[in-house]
Write a protein that holds these residues in place. Structure first.
Motif, PDB file in Angstrom:
ATOM      1  N   TYR A 236       0.828  -1.203   0.000  1.00 39.79           N
ATOM      2  CA  TYR A 236       0.000   0.000   0.000  1.00 39.79           C
ATOM      3  C   TYR A 236       0.865   1.257   0.000  1.00 39.79           C
ATOM      4  O   TYR A 236       1.925   1.306   0.632  1.00 39.79           O
ATOM      5  N   ALA A 237       0.371   2.291  -0.692  1.00 40.66           N
ATOM      6  CA  ALA A 237       1.001   3.602  -0.678  1.00 40.66           C
ATOM      7  C   ALA A 237      -0.099   4.655  -0.777  1.00 40.66           C
ATOM      8  O   ALA A 237      -1.061   4.478  -1.523  1.00 40.66           O
ATOM      9  N   PRO A 238       0.010   5.751  -0.024  1.00 40.19           N
ATOM     10  CA  PRO A 238      -1.050   6.764  -0.019  1.00 40.19           C
ATOM     11  C   PRO A 238      -1.093   7.561  -1.316  1.00 40.19           C
ATOM     12  O   PRO A 238      -0.069   8.037  -1.805  1.00 40.19           O
ATOM     13  N   GLY A 239      -2.275   7.732  -1.865  1.00 38.92           N
ATOM     14  CA  GLY A 239      -2.427   8.383  -3.156  1.00 38.92           C
ATOM     15  C   GLY A 239      -2.083   9.859  -3.158  1.00 38.92           C
ATOM     16  O   GLY A 239      -1.811  10.428  -4.219  1.00 38.92           O
ATOM     17  N   ASP A 240      -2.096  10.504  -1.980  1.00 39.02           N
ATOM     18  CA  ASP A 240      -1.777  11.930  -1.945  1.00 39.02           C
ATOM     19  C   ASP A 240      -0.287  12.196  -1.735  1.00 39.02           C
ATOM     20  O   ASP A 240       0.109  13.344  -1.517  1.00 39.02           O
ATOM     21  N   ARG A 241       0.513  11.138  -1.844  1.00 44.66           N
ATOM     22  CA  ARG A 241       1.967  11.298  -1.710  1.00 44.66           C
ATOM     23  C   ARG A 241       2.645  10.605  -2.894  1.00 44.66           C
ATOM     24  O   ARG A 241       3.163   9.492  -2.775  1.00 44.66           O
ATOM     25  N   PRO A 242       2.653  11.259  -4.046  1.00 45.50           N
ATOM     26  CA  PRO A 242       3.201  10.636  -5.260  1.00 45.50           C
ATOM     27  C   PRO A 242       4.640  10.177  -5.113  1.00 45.50           C
ATOM     28  O   PRO A 242       5.037   9.176  -5.716  1.00 45.50           O
ATOM     29  N   SER A 243       5.442  10.891  -4.311  1.00 47.41           N
ATOM     30  CA  SER A 243       6.837  10.476  -4.125  1.00 47.41           C
ATOM     31  C   SER A 243       6.919   9.132  -3.400  1.00 47.41           C
ATOM     32  O   SER A 243       7.795   8.312  -3.696  1.00 47.41           O
ATOM     33  N   VAL A 244       5.988   8.894  -2.466  1.00 40.05           N
ATOM     34  CA  VAL A 244       5.953   7.611  -1.762  1.00 40.05           C
ATOM     35  C   VAL A 244       5.496   6.508  -2.708  1.00 40.05           C
ATOM     36  O   VAL A 244       6.021   5.390  -2.682  1.00 40.05           O
ATOM     37  N   VAL A 245       4.524   6.807  -3.561  1.00 39.78           N
ATOM     38  CA  VAL A 245       4.073   5.825  -4.552  1.00 39.78           C
ATOM     39  C   VAL A 245       5.229   5.471  -5.486  1.00 39.78           C
ATOM     40  O   VAL A 245       5.447   4.291  -5.804  1.00 39.78           O
ATOM     41  N   ALA A 246       5.976   6.480  -5.918  1.00 41.15           N
ATOM     42  CA  ALA A 246       7.111   6.227  -6.811  1.00 41.15           C
ATOM     43  C   ALA A 246       8.132   5.307  -6.150  1.00 41.15           C
ATOM     44  O   ALA A 246       8.682   4.398  -6.793  1.00 41.15           O
ATOM     45  N   LYS A 247       8.393   5.508  -4.861  1.00 37.46           N
ATOM     46  CA  LYS A 247       9.322   4.630  -4.137  1.00 37.46           C
ATOM     47  C   LYS A 247       8.742   3.225  -3.993  1.00 37.46           C
ATOM     48  O   LYS A 247       9.468   2.227  -4.084  1.00 37.46           O
ATOM     49  N   ALA A 248       7.436   3.150  -3.771  1.00 33.53           N
ATOM     50  CA  ALA A 248       6.793   1.838  -3.631  1.00 33.53           C
ATOM     51  C   ALA A 248       6.936   1.017  -4.905  1.00 33.53           C
ATOM     52  O   ALA A 248       7.105  -0.209  -4.856  1.00 33.53           O
ATOM     53  N   LEU A 249       6.899   1.687  -6.045  1.00 36.00           N
ATOM     54  CA  LEU A 249       7.031   0.976  -7.320  1.00 36.00           C
ATOM     55  C   LEU A 249       8.408   0.341  -7.487  1.00 36.00           C
ATOM     56  O   LEU A 249       8.571  -0.577  -8.291  1.00 36.00           O
ATOM     57  N   LEU A 250       9.371   0.819  -6.717  1.00 42.67           N
ATOM     58  CA  LEU A 250      10.738   0.295  -6.796  1.00 42.67           C
ATOM     59  C   LEU A 250      11.084  -0.621  -5.621  1.00 42.67           C
ATOM     60  O   LEU A 250      12.227  -1.053  -5.499  1.00 42.67           O
ATOM     61  N   ALA A 251      10.117  -0.889  -4.761  1.00 45.82           N
ATOM     62  CA  ALA A 251      10.412  -1.583  -3.501  1.00 45.82           C
ATOM     63  C   ALA A 251      10.465  -3.099  -3.627  1.00 45.82           C
ATOM     64  O   ALA A 251      10.870  -3.782  -2.688  1.00 45.82           O
ATOM     65  N   GLY A 252      10.029  -3.648  -4.763  1.00 44.95           N
ATOM     66  CA  GLY A 252      10.092  -5.100  -4.954  1.00 44.95           C
ATOM     67  C   GLY A 252       8.792  -5.828  -4.704  1.00 44.95           C
ATOM     68  O   GLY A 252       8.770  -7.068  -4.731  1.00 44.95           O
ATOM     69  N   ALA A 253       7.693  -5.114  -4.473  1.00 44.07           N
ATOM     70  CA  ALA A 253       6.394  -5.773  -4.287  1.00 44.07           C
ATOM     71  C   ALA A 253       5.879  -6.303  -5.614  1.00 44.07           C
ATOM     72  O   ALA A 253       6.178  -5.757  -6.676  1.00 44.07           O
ATOM     73  N   ASP A 254       5.081  -7.353  -5.554  1.00 47.66           N
ATOM     74  CA  ASP A 254       4.466  -7.882  -6.766  1.00 47.66           C
ATOM     75  C   ASP A 254       3.409  -6.927  -7.315  1.00 47.66           C
ATOM     76  O   ASP A 254       3.240  -6.803  -8.526  1.00 47.66           O
ATOM     77  N   VAL A 255       2.681  -6.277  -6.421  1.00 43.27           N
ATOM     78  CA  VAL A 255       1.644  -5.312  -6.799  1.00 43.27           C
ATOM     79  C   VAL A 255       1.714  -4.138  -5.838  1.00 43.27           C
ATOM     80  O   VAL A 255       1.900  -4.326  -4.634  1.00 43.27           O
ATOM     81  N   VAL A 256       1.569  -2.929  -6.350  1.00 44.00           N
ATOM     82  CA  VAL A 256       1.449  -1.735  -5.524  1.00 44.00           C
ATOM     83  C   VAL A 256      -0.015  -1.320  -5.511  1.00 44.00           C
ATOM     84  O   VAL A 256      -0.676  -1.305  -6.556  1.00 44.00           O
ATOM     85  N   ILE A 257      -0.521  -1.004  -4.321  1.00 42.32           N
ATOM     86  CA  ILE A 257      -1.900  -0.538  -4.168  1.00 42.32           C
ATOM     87  C   ILE A 257      -1.864   0.934  -3.780  1.00 42.32           C
ATOM     88  O   ILE A 257      -1.403   1.282  -2.690  1.00 42.32           O
ATOM     89  N   VAL A 258      -2.334   1.783  -4.671  1.00 37.63           N
ATOM     90  CA  VAL A 258      -2.443   3.206  -4.363  1.00 37.63           C
ATOM     91  C   VAL A 258      -3.769   3.411  -3.630  1.00 37.63           C
ATOM     92  O   VAL A 258      -4.838   3.098  -4.163  1.00 37.63           O
ATOM     93  N   ASP A 259      -3.676   3.920  -2.410  1.00 39.94           N
ATOM     94  CA  ASP A 259      -4.843   4.030  -1.547  1.00 39.94           C
ATOM     95  C   ASP A 259      -5.423   5.442  -1.597  1.00 39.94           C
ATOM     96  O   ASP A 259      -4.746   6.413  -1.269  1.00 39.94           O
ATOM     97  N   LEU A 260      -6.678   5.540  -2.002  1.00 37.87           N
ATOM     98  CA  LEU A 260      -7.396   6.809  -1.974  1.00 37.87           C
ATOM     99  C   LEU A 260      -8.345   6.893  -0.789  1.00 37.87           C
ATOM    100  O   LEU A 260      -8.949   7.944  -0.561  1.00 37.87           O
ATOM    101  N   GLU A 261      -8.444   5.801  -0.037  1.00 41.98           N
ATOM    102  CA  GLU A 261      -9.444   5.739   1.025  1.00 41.98           C
ATOM    103  C   GLU A 261      -8.851   6.081   2.393  1.00 41.98           C
ATOM    104  O   GLU A 261      -8.629   7.245   2.715  1.00 41.98           O
ATOM    105  N   ASP A 262      -8.566   5.067   3.211  1.00 44.62           N
ATOM    106  CA  ASP A 262      -8.198   5.305   4.606  1.00 44.62           C
ATOM    107  C   ASP A 262      -6.908   6.108   4.782  1.00 44.62           C
ATOM    108  O   ASP A 262      -6.749   6.821   5.768  1.00 44.62           O
ATOM    109  N   ALA A 263      -5.981   5.985   3.846  1.00 40.12           N
ATOM    110  CA  ALA A 263      -4.681   6.636   4.011  1.00 40.12           C
ATOM    111  C   ALA A 263      -4.695   8.121   3.656  1.00 40.12           C
ATOM    112  O   ALA A 263      -3.684   8.808   3.842  1.00 40.12           O
ATOM    113  N   VAL A 264      -5.815   8.631   3.162  1.00 38.57           N
ATOM    114  CA  VAL A 264      -5.873  10.013   2.677  1.00 38.57           C
ATOM    115  C   VAL A 264      -6.883  10.814   3.487  1.00 38.57           C
ATOM    116  O   VAL A 264      -8.044  10.402   3.642  1.00 38.57           O
ATOM    117  N   ALA A 265      -6.452  11.958   4.012  1.00 34.30           N
ATOM    118  CA  ALA A 265      -7.345  12.833   4.780  1.00 34.30           C
ATOM    119  C   ALA A 265      -8.435  13.403   3.876  1.00 34.30           C
ATOM    120  O   ALA A 265      -8.232  13.563   2.661  1.00 34.30           O
TER     121      ALA A 265
END
Length: 285
Positions: free
Chosen positions: A18-47
């Motif tokens: 999971y990576a919060p959708g309102d933090r694109p830099s964190v999503v970009a890092k998640a894409l390089l972290a080695g996970a099989d799938v990245v989930i961009v979260d627009l729900e609970d992780a975002v104010a």
């Protein structure tokens, strides 16, 4: 069998980050972290005051396919934001799937599938999150609601609150219920819900081992440091691989039920399980 027919054990994801959708830099890092799938979260992780920005930032990021499959968890289906999420994101080239929170009945899945289907037919891959007692009661009906549904999972934090569960053992029956519903619907085995303490890797490993014993396959993570422990827990051990190889080898020389050299009796179902172990073992480094 819809989901099972599409995915082999080798191709089924083991790690979902999971990576919060309102933090694109964190999503970009998640894409390089080695996970099989990245989930961009627009729900609970975002104010609440960041929802529109999160949607726009995610749409921009996923306007082109990334190197790693990306799913988007949209906002609650009974609220005002989900419709805008679906319109903005459902057909983007970089979106491999949509995760639907707090699904309570088959109609939730059908409604999203119909609204997100392109004009030329088909619909994005949908994954339903069951997070309430009523959703759990409808688990199999949800799992078979629409051909676009590819997966079923629990949202355990909300489910704990809804059920008033205080001890970990109180979730064993809901977990088994979802595993059985997915299997009966021909979907891939569910992935476990997140483990909240990112520092407790030992506890995560023990929890994964328990989840694997219940029939789960893989797990969602909220930090990259959790990924290696999840993958280790869900890959077969050398001993399991050796045992599976013995079973498959014996099955090629004898038809029907047979006994291994140690006296263990095996039949076709056991052989099929051994082949799944060997398929999964191909992921080992």
């Amino acid at each position: 069998m819809r989901g099972a027919a599409r995915d082999t054990a080798r191709g089924t994801p083991l790690t979902w980050l999971y990576a919060p959708g309102d933090r694109p830099s964190v999503v970009a890092k998640a894409l390089l972290a080695g996970a099989d799938v990245v989930i961009v979260d627009l729900e609970d992780a975002v104010a609440p005051d960041r929802k529109e920005y999160a949607r726009a930032a995610t749409a921009e990021l996923l306007s082109e396919p990334p190197a790693v499959p990306v799913h988007v968890r949209v906002n609650a289906l009974d609220g005002p934001l989900a419709e805008a999420d679906l319109r903005a994101l459902a057909h983007l080239p970089g979106v491999s799937g949509l995760r639907l929170p707090k699904v309570t009945c088959p109609a939730d899945v059908v409604r999203v599938a119909e609204r997100s289907a392109p004009a030329d037919g088909g619909a994005p891959a949908l994954h339903a999150l069951i997070e309430s007692a009523v959703g759990l009661e409808h688990a199999f009906a949800i799992a078979t609601a629409h051909p676009a549904l590819h997966g079923l999972s629990l949202g355990e934090a909300d489910l704990r609150a809804d059920l008033g569960v205080r001890e970990e053992a109180g979730l064993d029956w809901p977990r088994s219920r979802v595993v059985v519903a997915a299997r009966a619907a021909g979907l891939a085995p569910p992935a476990q819900s997140v483990y909240a303490d990112i520092r407790d890797i030992q506890g995560l490993a023990a929890s994964c081992a328990h989840g694997r014993a219940l029939g789960f396959l893989g797990r969602a993570a909220i930090h990259p440091r959790q990924l290696p422990a999840i993958e280790r827990a869900y890959l077969p051990t050398p001993e399991e691989i050796d045992h599976a190889e013995q079973i498959v080898k014996a099955s090629t020389t004898e038809a029907g039920a047979l006994a291994l050299p140690d006296g263990t009796f095996v039949d076709k179902a056991v052989v099929d399980g051994a082949r799944r172990v060997l398929d999964l073992a191909r992921r080992r480094p």
